[in-house]
Motif scaffolding. Structure first.
Motif, mmCIF file in Angstrom:
data_model
loop_
_atom_site.group_PDB
_atom_site.id
_atom_site.type_symbol
_atom_site.label_atom_id
_atom_site.label_comp_id
_atom_site.label_asym_id
_atom_site.label_seq_id
_atom_site.Cartn_x
_atom_site.Cartn_y
_atom_site.Cartn_z
ATOM 1 N N GLU A 148 -18.765 4.167 -50.979
ATOM 2 C CA GLU A 148 -17.441 3.868 -51.520
ATOM 3 C C GLU A 148 -16.505 3.243 -50.490
ATOM 4 O O GLU A 148 -15.522 2.595 -50.861
ATOM 5 C CB GLU A 148 -16.811 5.124 -52.094
ATOM 6 N N SER A 153 -17.848 -2.333 -51.793
ATOM 7 C CA SER A 153 -16.673 -1.720 -52.412
ATOM 8 C C SER A 153 -15.387 -2.367 -51.920
ATOM 9 O O SER A 153 -14.475 -2.669 -52.714
ATOM 10 C CB SER A 153 -16.660 -0.219 -52.123
ATOM 11 N N LEU A 156 -14.990 -5.825 -53.529
ATOM 12 C CA LEU A 156 -14.540 -5.755 -54.916
ATOM 13 C C LEU A 156 -13.046 -5.449 -54.997
ATOM 14 O O LEU A 156 -12.326 -5.994 -55.849
ATOM 15 C CB LEU A 156 -15.350 -4.688 -55.662
ATOM 16 N N GLN A 157 -12.578 -4.594 -54.120
ATOM 17 C CA GLN A 157 -11.146 -4.285 -54.107
ATOM 18 C C GLN A 157 -10.335 -5.486 -53.624
ATOM 19 O O GLN A 157 -9.246 -5.769 -54.138
ATOM 20 C CB GLN A 157 -10.884 -3.072 -53.207
ATOM 21 N N LEU A 161 -11.396 -7.059 -58.385
ATOM 22 C CA LEU A 161 -12.324 -6.633 -59.436
ATOM 23 C C LEU A 161 -12.383 -5.117 -59.577
ATOM 24 O O LEU A 161 -12.935 -4.617 -60.556
ATOM 25 C CB LEU A 161 -13.726 -7.185 -59.147
ATOM 26 N N ALA A 162 -11.854 -4.394 -58.608
ATOM 27 C CA ALA A 162 -11.834 -2.930 -58.667
ATOM 28 C C ALA A 162 -10.484 -2.451 -58.161
ATOM 29 O O ALA A 162 -9.917 -3.005 -57.217
ATOM 30 C CB ALA A 162 -12.957 -2.335 -57.829
ATOM 31 N N ASP A 163 -9.944 -1.426 -58.821
ATOM 32 C CA ASP A 163 -8.644 -0.892 -58.436
ATOM 33 C C ASP A 163 -8.726 0.082 -57.268
ATOM 34 O O ASP A 163 -7.731 0.303 -56.578
ATOM 35 C CB ASP A 163 -8.000 -0.173 -59.634
ATOM 36 N N VAL A 166 -15.319 2.087 -54.959
ATOM 37 C CA VAL A 166 -16.415 2.162 -55.931
ATOM 38 C C VAL A 166 -17.629 2.762 -55.238
ATOM 39 O O VAL A 166 -18.131 2.194 -54.250
ATOM 40 C CB VAL A 166 -16.756 0.776 -56.510
ATOM 41 N N MET A 168 -21.367 3.277 -55.165
ATOM 42 C CA MET A 168 -22.564 2.684 -55.757
ATOM 43 C C MET A 168 -23.837 3.411 -55.362
ATOM 44 O O MET A 168 -24.930 2.999 -55.780
ATOM 45 C CB MET A 168 -22.673 1.208 -55.343
#
Length: 306
Positions: A148, A153, A156-157, A161-163, A166, A168
């Motif tokens: 994470e 991750s 993506l942030q 794309l991610a708040d 993440v 995985m």
């Protein structure tokens, strides 16, 4: 007048004797060359498996008291956790082998039939470089990427794309990624070797006769590469089925991989009898699936490994 035969020895008899002694010397040399392999198979493969079989047939009836029986195998079939994990490991190993083949085949074809000269050697070398380090280091690399707080991750942030972070890791998709990555080389090498022996004129003839790319692939490339495909699939499947490190680290303690059950019985619970039974069941499973694959592909083991 009949020809005179002397009483001395026929010189051809000596030659026949020397000819007869030559195969004996060759046999002795053959047996001497075979001896290390025979010792290796006997001492490190056959005898340990016999010992594991005997241990698996021991049923504990009291402290330090054992009886011969099939109780350990009965426990495997009566405990849903064991045979569910067993079936899950088999299915995921087959799926990992199929994914590895789907990814490795285009890469191998590109290396063997498209690239030439230094670029061919360079790309093949790039496939080898990750395997210059141990499997543990490669697995930790994927953990760094997928955790994470890892690179994926954060990317993506950063892209929106991610708040938030993440995670995985610790799921089946992460296990599959790790298994495919750690097995890729063992699929690429036999495929490149087999495809490299395919004459380019056969592919050109297929196109000249009106075939398209799919037809040439199906009728010429795949049949020629079948020994390499089967060989790579056998190696990858066996490595994946017996993998312990990758499912444990990437999948976590709840990954439900059968090698974890074997490790737990031997190391954690000190139940060598049940652990031996599990090991033999895994060996039987791998042998049955490999045999089925050879039958479905219409390949023999000697053709595949030759």
């Amino acid at each position: 007048m009949f020809p005179h035969h002397g009483t001395g020895a026929d010189p051809r008899a000596g030659r026949r004797g020397r000819v007869m002694r030559l195969p004996q010397g060759m046999k002795l040399g053959f047996f001497l060359l075979l001896a290390p392999l025979a010792l290796w198979l006997c001492l490190l493969v056959i005898l340990p498996h016999i010992d594991v079989l005997l241990i698996s047939l021991r049923v504990k009836i009291a402290p330090r008291q054992y009886a011969t029986g099939l109780g350990n195998y009965a426990e495997f079939f009566t405990e849903p956790l064991y045979w569910n994990t067993f079936a899950r490991t088999a299915v995921m190993s087959i799926l990992a082998t199929a994914l590895t083949l789907l990814i490795a085949f285009p890469v191998s074809y590109y290396i063997a039939k498209v690239l030439r000269g230094k670029m061919k050697n360079l790309l093949f070398l790039l496939c080898l470089i990750p395997f210059w380090v141990s499997e543990l280091v490669r697995t930790f690399g994927w953990m760094i990427l997928l955790r994470e707080t890892g690179i994926v991750s954060n990317l993506l942030q950063w892209t929106g794309l991610a708040d938030g972070p993440v995670e995985m890791l610790y799921n089946d998709a992460a296990i599959m990624v790790g298994l495919v990555y750690t097995s890729m080389l063992f699929m690429v090498v036999p495929l490149v070797t087999t495809l490299d022996s395919l004459d380019d004129s056969l592919i050109e003839a297929g196109y000249d006769l009106g075939g398209n790319g799919f037809t040439v692939l199906r009728e010429i490339v795949v049949p020629h590469a079948m020994p390499g495909i089967v060989s790579g699939c056998i190696i990858v499947f066996m490595l994946t089925l017996g993998n312990y490190l990758t499912p444990t680290l990437i999948g976590g303690k709840d990954s439900l991989w059968f090698t974890e059950q074997i490790y737990s019985q031997f190391i954690t619970r000190f139940n060598w009898e049940l652990g031996s039974a599990f090991g033999l069941l895994l060996l039987i499973l791998s042998s049955v699936i490999v045999w089925s694959g050879l039958k479905l592909s219409r390949q023999t083991f000697s053709e595949t490994m030759g």
